[in-house]
Scaffold this motif. Structure first.
Motif, PDB file in Angstrom:
ATOM      1  N   PHE A 147     -29.334  45.075 -31.817  1.00 16.33           N
ATOM      2  CA  PHE A 147     -27.895  45.236 -31.604  1.00 16.33           C
ATOM      3  C   PHE A 147     -27.278  46.210 -32.608  1.00 16.33           C
ATOM      4  O   PHE A 147     -26.232  46.799 -32.340  1.00 16.33           O
ATOM      5  N   HIS A 148     -27.921  46.432 -33.747  1.00 13.74           N
ATOM      6  CA  HIS A 148     -27.404  47.411 -34.715  1.00 13.74           C
ATOM      7  C   HIS A 148     -27.441  48.829 -34.127  1.00 13.74           C
ATOM      8  O   HIS A 148     -26.581  49.660 -34.434  1.00 13.74           O
ATOM      9  N   THR A 149     -28.441  49.087 -33.280  1.00 17.39           N
ATOM     10  CA  THR A 149     -28.547  50.396 -32.620  1.00 17.39           C
ATOM     11  C   THR A 149     -27.383  50.592 -31.660  1.00 17.39           C
ATOM     12  O   THR A 149     -26.764  51.660 -31.618  1.00 17.39           O
ATOM     13  N   VAL A 150     -27.069  49.554 -30.895  1.00 17.86           N
ATOM     14  CA  VAL A 150     -25.930  49.613 -29.966  1.00 17.86           C
ATOM     15  C   VAL A 150     -24.640  49.771 -30.764  1.00 17.86           C
ATOM     16  O   VAL A 150     -23.772  50.573 -30.405  1.00 17.86           O
ATOM     17  N   ASN A 151     -24.524  49.031 -31.856  1.00 19.69           N
ATOM     18  CA  ASN A 151     -23.324  49.118 -32.693  1.00 19.69           C
ATOM     19  C   ASN A 151     -23.126  50.538 -33.211  1.00 19.69           C
ATOM     20  O   ASN A 151     -22.005  51.050 -33.217  1.00 19.69           O
ATOM     21  N   LYS A 152     -24.212  51.189 -33.614  1.00 15.40           N
ATOM     22  CA  LYS A 152     -24.115  52.573 -34.095  1.00 15.40           C
ATOM     23  C   LYS A 152     -23.589  53.488 -32.989  1.00 15.40           C
ATOM     24  O   LYS A 152     -22.712  54.321 -33.222  1.00 15.40           O
ATOM     25  N   ALA A 153     -24.109  53.319 -31.770  1.00 23.27           N
ATOM     26  CA  ALA A 153     -23.648  54.134 -30.639  1.00 23.27           C
ATOM     27  C   ALA A 153     -22.170  53.881 -30.376  1.00 23.27           C
ATOM     28  O   ALA A 153     -21.385  54.833 -30.221  1.00 23.27           O
ATOM     29  N   TYR A 154     -21.767  52.616 -30.353  1.00 25.23           N
ATOM     30  CA  TYR A 154     -20.368  52.283 -30.100  1.00 25.23           C
ATOM     31  C   TYR A 154     -19.457  52.829 -31.193  1.00 25.23           C
ATOM     32  O   TYR A 154     -18.353  53.308 -30.906  1.00 25.23           O
ATOM     33  N   GLN A 155     -19.886  52.779 -32.433  1.00 22.87           N
ATOM     34  CA  GLN A 155     -19.061  53.303 -33.527  1.00 22.87           C
ATOM     35  C   GLN A 155     -18.869  54.816 -33.393  1.00 22.87           C
ATOM     36  O   GLN A 155     -17.777  55.333 -33.638  1.00 22.87           O
TER      37      GLN A 155
END
Length: 130
Positions: free
Chosen positions: A50-58
């Motif tokens: 989920f940290h990867t998704v969070n990076k994309a969303y940020q």
């Protein structure tokens, strides 16, 4: 929302997520105000951290494509994305320059480059590709 993530690609997963969301917006498959999956749900759906998704969303938030609300979750920016300005065109040029340079070195003609660009542009705008 269905993303096609290539785990074997040289392109980072967060970049693939960003690019596919922006492409979905360009093709009007994702509309202003539309809700996206939560960071955890999207990570679980495609089997990534989920940290990867969070990076994309940020990144998408920083560039004005999405908004993140504590109660509402993640949504495509309801007011749409800011129109291209001088800063955007400078960024676009810096991204295109190495691609065009490689194309020239590989003997891609200006006509071939223009045809490919038009085909992609038409696809993003939902026009039939000839």
């Amino acid at each position: 929302m269905l993303l096609a993530i290539d785990l074997q690609s040289d392109e980072p997963i967060y970049t693939q997520i960003c690019n596919q969301i922006i492409e979905g917006m360009a093709k009007r498959e994702l509309l202003p105000g539309e809700k996206l999956p939560s960071v955890r749900n999207l990570g679980a759906d495609i089997g990534i951290n989920f940290h990867t998704v969070n990076k994309a969303y940020q990144i998408l938030k920083q560039e004005g494509f999405i908004q993140i609300h504590r109660q509402k979750g993640v949504v495509i920016h309801p007011d749409g994305v800011a129109k291209a300005d001088e800063l955007y065109f400078a960024k676009l040029e810096s991204k295109l320059k190495p691609l065009i340079a490689e194309a020239v070195v590989r003997s891609v003609t200006e006509e071939e480059w223009g045809k490919l660009s038009k085909t992609i542009f038409d696809e993003m705008q939902g026009r039939s590709v000839e």
